[in-house]
Design an enzyme around this catalytic site. Structure first.
Site, PDB file in Angstrom:
ATOM      1  N   GLY A 143       0.807  -1.210   0.000  1.00 43.01           N
ATOM      2  CA  GLY A 143       0.000   0.000   0.000  1.00 43.01           C
ATOM      3  C   GLY A 143       0.843   1.264   0.000  1.00 43.01           C
ATOM      4  O   GLY A 143       1.928   1.335  -0.592  1.00 43.01           O
ATOM      5  N   SER A 144       0.368   2.280   0.723  1.00 42.52           N
ATOM      6  CA  SER A 144       0.977   3.610   0.662  1.00 42.52           C
ATOM      7  C   SER A 144       2.381   3.684   1.241  1.00 42.52           C
ATOM      8  O   SER A 144       3.057   4.708   1.082  1.00 42.52           O
ATOM      9  CB  SER A 144       0.076   4.615   1.387  1.00 42.52           C
ATOM     10  N   THR A 145       2.845   2.636   1.926  1.00 38.16           N
ATOM     11  CA  THR A 145       4.186   2.686   2.504  1.00 38.16           C
ATOM     12  C   THR A 145       5.280   2.722   1.431  1.00 38.16           C
ATOM     13  O   THR A 145       6.425   3.051   1.753  1.00 38.16           O
ATOM     14  CB  THR A 145       4.429   1.480   3.422  1.00 38.16           C
TER      15      THR A 145
END
Length: 574
Positions: free
Chosen positions: A291-293
């Site tokens: 995801g956004s990591t």
């Protein structure tokens, strides 16, 4: 004719006597040869029928943490065995023996009868030397003891997934016990004894070969940090009703794994009711879409292209972007955002537009260089590599999803390694589960200035208002990181599971001189929310606060000292 036949008889008689004499001489010579000249032959055959070699168990090597705290030790135990044939002559003492062993008399009797013709059978294994000696003192015919070693794990469930365990024969079966089996396992010795034809011991002759103990192994794990991480992860999983979780701490400068914990876990000292799912070292075995990591690495690729600067802006209004059949959405309508604000708002639309501008290849290259979807080189049993997709022609949907963390799969260790590269000024050092005596050589994979710029953006995500990582703050220290929330892919069919998420937070600290990189993954939180900034970020803050203090890292965010003003007795100020 009669005289001729009589003349032949003496010759025949002498021939028979000669043959008999030769036979007696041959037998006599063979006796002299075996008894005097070449007695090794008879000695060897005699020894083969009476001399036996009993193995002497070897002491398995000690496993410690980086500070010498024991994680796995070997303790002497007694194993009792029996000669089934000899026991048949002492049936009257079977009830007494069953009681001493703590076994049911009926089932014990049935087992002895089933093995009546066997010369070897285990009665019980792993008794303490005191317990074993008490049973041997009963002098039950046919009952014997063997000295062995059993593994004990002082840290119990806290370090179970890292250390692993051995089987009943003291061979490594999981974790570092298995990975370093040849290093830890000693070489058994041999004791020469004399036994009669029934197998009973007559004489202990000598030690033919001394046992060689296994070598000690010092892991990179810091048991203090391990306990801290275990406690906070366990509390978070319970608080949010999560299915599982993982937490990894890395030394940014050396690549050493300082802590690695998972939930659920198990007690390696008592595995009677062990569930297979609890044995998985999820930090190395479970793969997931991050995801956004991974957005910071997309930003790093944009900066490296030269087409983007930190102050460059992207219009993310109205908070959604249509690509064919797919619609990319943001949690909030950001409007015009610069690169730092794109990370702070975690804008999928913004990062997608950047990816369309520079293409997927530069983003893919950065992710590959920092170790996402790559072999970590740790050699941990069962470790998975994950997947970093590569396409000859990147479609828009594939480019966008790569930029904001879908379509690829990584492990928690890989993600922590990637953040450690950013924190180490873009230098990649190999990971290690073993304590290192000197710092390994590093490879520059991201421009130093770009890495420092991205770290500064991650600091803003945590410390600036509206950054989404406020719950990851650490009192007294500047920290940086990025939260993430990803839907869980379905294992039985295509698509994603409804209302099933993984919550992440990845970060580094302290910002001025990064020492630790950390990743927290909470699997399927079901109570109180599921966003990474809500679920995983507080765990980062608590663990990092304790870890920095335990490692004696100087604070870099203390308030300025204030000068005290004291009123004098005459009304003046001092």
């Amino acid at each position: 004719m009669i005289g001729l036949q009589g003349a032949l008889y003496p010759w025949r008689f002498r021939l028979v006597l000669l043959l008999l004499a030769l036979m007696v001489a041959a037998i006599g010579w063979r006796i002299v040869d075996l008894q005097v000249l070449d007695n090794d032959f008879l000695q060897a055959h005699g020894d083969a029928r009476s001399v036996r070699h009993i193995p002497i168990p070897a002491h398995r090597g000690l496993i410690t943490d980086r500070n010498g705290e024991p994680l796995a030790v070997s303790t002497p135990v007694t194993t009792l065995w029996a000669n089934g044939r000899e026991l048949q002559a002492a049936k009257a003492r079977w009830p007494e023996l069953a009681t001493a062993l703590g076994q049911d008399r009926k089932s014990f009797t049935a087992r002895l009868q089933a093995n009546a013709k066997r010369e070897f059978m285990y009665l019980v294994r792993g008794l303490t030397p005191e317990q074993g000696q008490r049973i041997l003192d009963l002098k039950v015919p046919g009952v014997y003891g063997i000295e062995e070693f059993r593994r004990f794990y002082p840290a119990g469930e806290v370090a179970a997934h890292v250390v692993g365990f051995t089987d009943i024969d003291d061979r490594g079966r999981e974790g570092m016990e298995l990975a370093f089996e040849e290093w830890l396992a000693g070489v058994p010795g041999k004791r020469q004894v004399l036994k009669d034809r029934r197998g009973s011991l007559i004489k202990d002759v000598q030690v033919a070969q001394n046992a060689k103990a296994g070598r000690a192994l010092a892991l990179s794990i810091d048991l203090r940090l391990q306990y801290l991480a275990h406690r906070e992860l366990r509390n978070a999983v319970a608080e949010f009703g999560a299915k599982a979780g993982s937490l990894v701490l890395l030394d940014v400068q050396t690549g050493e794994v300082l802590a690695m914990v998972n939930q659920p876990t198990y007690n390696p000292n008592n595995r009677r009711s062990l569930q297979p799912a609890a044995m998985r070292n999820r930090a190395m075995i479970d793969v997931f879409e991050p995801g956004s990591t991974v957005k910071p690495f997309s930003i790093a690729a944009a900066l490296a292209s030269g087409r983007w600067q930190p102050e460059s802006t992207v219009d993310t209004a109205p908070g959604s972007l249509r690509i064919g059949r797919y619609t990319i959405r943001d949690v909030s309508r950001g409007g015009l955002l610069n690169l730092t604000e794109i990370l702070m708002k975690s804008s999928n639309v913004g990062i997608s537009k950047i990816a369309f501008d520079i293409g997927a290849e530069p983003i893919h290259a950065v992710m590959q260089q920092v170790g996402l979807g790559q072999d970590t080189g740790l050699g941990f049993p069962g470790e998975r590599v994950g997947t970093l997709p590569s396409h000859r022609v990147w479609r828009e949907a594939e480019t966008a999803t790569l930029a904001y963390g879908y379509g690829l799969s990584v492990t928690a260790v890989q993600l922590a390694h990637a953040y450690a590269v950013l924190a180490n000024d873009g230098r990649n050092v190999p990971l290690s589960m073993v304590r290192l005596d000197r710092r390994p050589e590093a490879t520059q994979v991201i421009d130093q200035q770009i890495a420092q710029t991205v770290i500064g953006m991650l600091q803003a995500v945590v410390e600036e208002p509206g950054g989404g990582g406020a719950r990851a703050k650490v009192p007294g220290y500047h920290v940086g990181g990025k939260s993430g929330t990803a839907r869980k892919a379905s294992t039985g069919s295509k698509g994603y599971v409804d209302k099933a998420y993984r919550s992440f937070f990845a970060g580094v600290a302290p910002i001025d001189n990064p020492r630790i990189a950390a990743v927290i993954m909470i699997d399927e939180p079901s109570e109180g929310g599921y966003y990474g900034g809500l679920v995983s970020a507080p765990v980062f803050g608590k663990v990092m606060a304790g870890a920095l203090r335990l490692m004696n890292v100087a604070p870099d965010n203390l308030p300025e000292p204030q000068t005290a003003v004291i009123e004098s007795a005459k009304g003046g100020r001092i």
